[in-house]
Every structure is written in C-alpha cells, then in structure tokens.
Design an enzyme around this catalytic site. Structure first.
Site, PDB file in Angstrom:
ATOM      1  N   HIS A   8       0.863  -1.189   0.000  1.00  0.00           N
ATOM      2  CA  HIS A   8       0.000   0.000   0.000  1.00  0.00           C
ATOM      3  C   HIS A   8       0.895   1.234   0.000  1.00  0.00           C
ATOM      4  O   HIS A   8       1.589   1.496   0.983  1.00  0.00           O
ATOM      5  CB  HIS A   8      -0.916  -0.005   1.227  1.00  0.00           C
ATOM      6  CG  HIS A   8      -1.857  -1.166   1.261  1.00  0.00           C
ATOM      7  ND1 HIS A   8      -3.119  -1.121   0.700  1.00  0.00           N
ATOM      8  CD2 HIS A   8      -1.704  -2.420   1.765  1.00  0.00           C
ATOM      9  CE1 HIS A   8      -3.719  -2.296   0.872  1.00  0.00           C
ATOM     10  NE2 HIS A   8      -2.876  -3.100   1.509  1.00  0.00           N
ATOM     11  N   LEU A   9       0.894   1.959  -1.107  1.00  0.00           N
ATOM     12  CA  LEU A   9       1.707   3.180  -1.227  1.00  0.00           C
ATOM     13  C   LEU A   9       0.911   4.430  -0.874  1.00  0.00           C
ATOM     14  O   LEU A   9       1.466   5.526  -0.810  1.00  0.00           O
ATOM     15  CB  LEU A   9       2.294   3.287  -2.635  1.00  0.00           C
ATOM     16  CG  LEU A   9       3.233   2.135  -3.040  1.00  0.00           C
ATOM     17  CD1 LEU A   9       3.764   2.345  -4.452  1.00  0.00           C
ATOM     18  CD2 LEU A   9       4.387   1.994  -2.047  1.00  0.00           C
ATOM     19  N   ASN A  11      -6.733   0.691  -3.176  1.00  0.00           N
ATOM     20  CA  ASN A  11      -7.662   1.276  -2.198  1.00  0.00           C
ATOM     21  C   ASN A  11      -7.122   2.598  -1.664  1.00  0.00           C
ATOM     22  O   ASN A  11      -6.947   2.813  -0.461  1.00  0.00           O
ATOM     23  CB  ASN A  11      -7.973   0.294  -1.062  1.00  0.00           C
ATOM     24  CG  ASN A  11      -6.741  -0.139  -0.288  1.00  0.00           C
ATOM     25  OD1 ASN A  11      -5.638  -0.161  -0.812  1.00  0.00           O
ATOM     26  ND2 ASN A  11      -6.927  -0.491   0.982  1.00  0.00           N
ATOM     27  N   ASP A  33      -8.883  -5.005  -2.803  1.00  0.00           N
ATOM     28  CA  ASP A  33      -8.194  -5.223  -1.532  1.00  0.00           C
ATOM     29  C   ASP A  33      -8.491  -4.114  -0.533  1.00  0.00           C
ATOM     30  O   ASP A  33      -8.510  -2.933  -0.862  1.00  0.00           O
ATOM     31  CB  ASP A  33      -6.683  -5.298  -1.736  1.00  0.00           C
ATOM     32  CG  ASP A  33      -5.968  -5.620  -0.440  1.00  0.00           C
ATOM     33  OD1 ASP A  33      -6.178  -6.727   0.081  1.00  0.00           O
ATOM     34  OD2 ASP A  33      -5.242  -4.760   0.072  1.00  0.00           O
ATOM     35  N   HIS A  42      -9.074  -9.934  -1.434  1.00  0.00           N
ATOM     36  CA  HIS A  42      -9.053  -9.807   0.025  1.00  0.00           C
ATOM     37  C   HIS A  42     -10.326 -10.519   0.486  1.00  0.00           C
ATOM     38  O   HIS A  42     -11.425 -10.072   0.183  1.00  0.00           O
ATOM     39  CB  HIS A  42      -9.082  -8.317   0.383  1.00  0.00           C
ATOM     40  CG  HIS A  42      -9.295  -8.026   1.835  1.00  0.00           C
ATOM     41  ND1 HIS A  42      -8.358  -7.358   2.601  1.00  0.00           N
ATOM     42  CD2 HIS A  42     -10.351  -8.252   2.662  1.00  0.00           C
ATOM     43  CE1 HIS A  42      -8.821  -7.206   3.826  1.00  0.00           C
ATOM     44  NE2 HIS A  42     -10.026  -7.744   3.888  1.00  0.00           N
ATOM     45  N   ASP A  56       2.195  -7.108   2.481  1.00  0.00           N
ATOM     46  CA  ASP A  56       1.018  -6.304   2.832  1.00  0.00           C
ATOM     47  C   ASP A  56       1.459  -5.060   3.615  1.00  0.00           C
ATOM     48  O   ASP A  56       0.856  -4.693   4.629  1.00  0.00           O
ATOM     49  CB  ASP A  56       0.002  -7.123   3.629  1.00  0.00           C
ATOM     50  CG  ASP A  56      -1.350  -6.408   3.769  1.00  0.00           C
ATOM     51  OD1 ASP A  56      -1.564  -5.376   3.092  1.00  0.00           O
ATOM     52  OD2 ASP A  56      -2.188  -6.867   4.573  1.00  0.00           O
ATOM     53  N   PHE A  69      -6.271  -0.878  10.932  1.00  0.00           N
ATOM     54  CA  PHE A  69      -5.565  -2.142  10.739  1.00  0.00           C
ATOM     55  C   PHE A  69      -4.312  -1.901   9.893  1.00  0.00           C
ATOM     56  O   PHE A  69      -4.305  -1.051   9.003  1.00  0.00           O
ATOM     57  CB  PHE A  69      -6.457  -3.142   9.997  1.00  0.00           C
ATOM     58  CG  PHE A  69      -7.627  -3.660  10.779  1.00  0.00           C
ATOM     59  CD1 PHE A  69      -7.487  -4.741  11.632  1.00  0.00           C
ATOM     60  CD2 PHE A  69      -8.885  -3.084  10.642  1.00  0.00           C
ATOM     61  CE1 PHE A  69      -8.574  -5.244  12.336  1.00  0.00           C
ATOM     62  CE2 PHE A  69      -9.980  -3.574  11.342  1.00  0.00           C
ATOM     63  CZ  PHE A  69      -9.825  -4.663  12.193  1.00  0.00           C
ATOM     64  N   GLY A  70      -3.254  -2.680  10.141  1.00  0.00           N
ATOM     65  CA  GLY A  70      -2.117  -2.666   9.238  1.00  0.00           C
ATOM     66  C   GLY A  70      -0.785  -2.389   9.894  1.00  0.00           C
ATOM     67  O   GLY A  70      -0.689  -1.632  10.870  1.00  0.00           O
TER      68      GLY A  70
END
Length: 425
Positions: A61-62, A93, A151, A178, A304, A322-323
């Site tokens: 995720h950038l 996303n 995702d 996902h 991820d 989250f993450g």
C-alpha cells in the site's frame, strides 16, 4: 555504462552458494562467470555477500493518492529499495480508489515521476470498491493495470465476483481477492482466539476469511479465471486452497511475514501495532501457514506493507486502523527466524520472494541469469542488528517488530542497472 560485481555469492539451482562475478551493461545482466576481467566501468567488491535477483512484493500500500500523510510513492518505494525489493505491486484502495482509466493514467504519471523501484499498479474490481458495479477492465488494463482487486474489502456478492471472474477469464486477467465476509467480522480488532478471550473482547473468526475463499475457488473453477488469494491467514483457508489446487482449479495465494512469525498468543497487550487485517490467528494457524508454504499450497510471500501515521496508531485499539509496515524488515526477519533455525532453506526463502511471485502472475522476471533486466539485491547475511522503526525510510513506523534482533540485511539495490539504494548513501 557498465558495473562489475566482483566476489559475489550466488545461489545455484541446487541451493548451494557459489562465488561468481556479474557484469551489468546498459541495464542488462550481460555476463555471469567465475572470473570477469576488470572493465571500463564501476567495480563493486561484494566481499562474499549474497547477490540475488531483486525481491518482488505483489502486495503493498503506497497510499498515494489521498493518503500522503501515511506514505507516498516516493517514500514507499524507497522503503522497498532499502528492503531489497525491486518490484512492488500497489493496491488500489487509495482515496479515491484506482477505478477508472483517468485515475490510472494519473497514477502512472506519479509513478514515473517519483518511484524508486518498479511499480505494478492494481486496479479495482468494482467502482469505488463498493462491490456493486464492475470497473472497465479493458480500459484499465490498457493503461497498465497489473491485475484487479478490491483489496481492503471483500467482494460480498457471489454474483458480482462471478461476473468479474468471467470477464477477466475472457482476456486472461487475474482476479486478486481480500477475502472477508462482512457479516462475520463481529466488530473485532483481533482474532477470535486466546488473546481476545483473555481480554474479554469480540474477535474476528477464521471462517470470516475461509468462507469467501471456499466460495471463490468454486467460482474460479466455473469461470476458468486465475484467482489469487491475498494474505492467507488460517488453517481452514490453507485447506480450501490445497483442495482447490488438487482439483485442478487455477488458484494461487500469498502469506505475509507477520502471519508466519506471530500468532495471537504472542500479542503482549492491547497494542494497535499488533492490529492487522487479517488478524494474527492461532498457533495452529501459524503452523498450517508454514506447512502450506513448504508443501507448495501457498505460492509466495508478500508483505502487505500498510503504513499509517503515528497519530492514527496511537488511538485506542478499537479505533486505530488495521495494518503494519513490512518492506524494510521482511528478509532479515524471515532469514533470522526461519533460515537460521533450519525451518526454511535460503533458496526456498529467496524463491518465495523472487521467482515464485513472478511465476504465479507470468511475469518475465525473478531469476538471476544472463540477459535479464539488472534488478539485483546485495545482502550481508552476517550483519546483525536490532530493528529500529525510527530509521525506516517509510513514513510508517507501525511495526510489532521494533527492537527485534535480525540478521541478513540488504546493503545495495539495483533496478534496470541503476543503483537506487545503497547503505550509507
């Protein structure tokens, strides 16, 4: 322009380390030999360090556009380079999601201007990732969409997913999922297991993930589509994919370093840096993931990488996002806690980060051989240090591994024959 790597250690097809010189000319691996004479160009003495094809991460995720406070293409790809990754696939996303031709064109422009490594951008399956209307696959693919995924959320409707798979199958596109049934999340922040029970909180059950995988592999069989499962986390999910592969269904899947390294019993407290989606599952789930990698059920490893601001991750655990981040720590952690302990071989680990993701998506990369684009990573397998999140190139410092001792650190990363990161510079 030429660069000669002298005294490198390369992995053979049998997994042995062998000393080789590698000559890079005009962005291509020109020659690999036991001894190459000095040439008119730069010489890098590897001093016995491991030289590998650059790592490939097909799930990052950038955050750009819209989430630049968390990460940008520039900072995220610098973090990738620092972690030894030469190719990453960015999730759509963002804010707004990458769901139209115009948004993909704009994203590609940003990538071209600021990316330090190769970026393969995903496009959304549905408009706004709402699950209600398919995007224009052909228009997005024409502008360089790598594959299609919503995702961040699961596609809730089986009918919508089947439409997407049938549409993708006609053109040979991949559907990447996902897997999460929203009716089974229960408002949880952690897995429905030991940790949640001990803290008296609602947990996210494993079936939340596995039920969508079971649905989707049957839809993939009916449609003939290549279907890929993101960040698989539970033993039931591994079983569903294993059974699907045995049935000849075209399904692949990935696992993250954090799901291999941790389970819910390892969470020390209600700490948002241990909050990720899917959550850290139970001890038996972690065991099943390791077994799934070793027997080929799980195809490759992806981080991820999901950066957030310190302010967001400082919120109460039920409000924090989250993450966690993972690009800069993936190889050292996996090397230290699996290769050094004899659970994985060095060749297995390198393959899961190079040739295996490339093979799953038919990418012309992943193997270090003459004639390929010079995407290379030089790694000091002897260097040992503690992970220090404050030194990350990523804007995100949200990691549960801060302070962990890890060995095997990248020292140089090259993309298309150009050094994009070098330790100390």
């Amino acid at each position: 322009m030429s660069i000669l790597f002298k005294n490198a250690q390369l992995l053979t097809g049998e997994g042995e380390l062998t000393k080789r010189d590698i000559l890079v000319e005009n962005g291509i691996v020109k020659q690999i030999s036991e001894e190459i004479a000095d040439v008119s160009g730069d010489v890098i003495d590897c001093n016995g360090k491991l030289l590998s094809h650059g790592f490939i991460d097909l799930h990052v995720h950038l955050r750009e556009p819209g989430g630049e406070a968390k990460e940008t293409i520039a900072t995220g790809t610098l973090a990738a380079a620092k972690g030894g990754f030469t190719t990453v696939a960015s999730m759509p996303n963002t804010k707004p999601p990458i769901d139209t031709k115009e948004k993909m064109i704009n994203l590609q422009k940003r990538i071209k201007e600021t990316a330090k490594v190769r970026v393969l951008p995903y496009a959304a399956i549905t408009l706004g990732q709402s699950g209600s209307e398919l995007t224009d696959f052909d228009a997005l693919k024409a502008e360089g969409a790598f594959a299609f995924t919503d995702d961040g959320v699961g596609v809730q409707s089986a009918g919508m997913m089947f439409q997407a798979m049938k549409k993708a199958a006609k053109k040979g596109y991949s559907i990447v999922a996902h897997c999460e049934d929203n009716t089974l999340i229960n408002g949880g922040s952690f897995h429905d297991g030991v940790f949640a029970k001990n803290h008296g909180i609602s947990g996210i059950p494993s079936v939340c993930e596995s039920v969508q995988i079971a649905r989707d592999v049957l839809l993939a069989e009916a449609s003939g589509c290549h279907y890929h499962v993101c960040h698989i986390s539970s033993k039931e999910s591994v079983r569903a994919v294993r059974d699907a592969k045995k049935a000849g269904i075209r399904v692949t899947c990935e696992v993250t370093p954090h799901h291999l390294l941790l389970c819910d019993e390892d969470i020390p407290e209600l700490n948002p840096n241990f909050k990720m989606n899917p959550p850290l599952r139970g001890r038996e789930d972690k065991k099943a993931l390791i077994e799934g990698l070793l027997d080929g059920t799980i195809d490759f490893i992806a981080t991820d990488h999901a950066p957030h601001t310190m302010e967001e991750k400082s919120l109460e655990v039920d409000k924090a996002p989250f993450g966690i981040v993972g690009l800069e720590t993936a190889f050292p952690l996996l090397y230290t806690y699996f290769v050094e302990r004899g659970i994985f071989t060095l060749k297995q680990l390198v393959d899961w980060l190079t040739v295996k993701p490339a093979r799953a998506f038919n990418l012309d990369m992943g193997e270090l051989k003459e004639g390929i684009s010079a995407d290379l990573t030089l790694i000091d397998l002897q260097e040992e240090k503690r992970i220090d999140a404050s030194t990350f190139a990523s804007k995100g410092k949200n990691t549960p591994f801060n302070g962990w001792l890890a060995k095997g650190w990248p020292v140089l990363t090259m993309v298309d024959g150009k050094i994009v990161w070098k330790r100390g510079e």
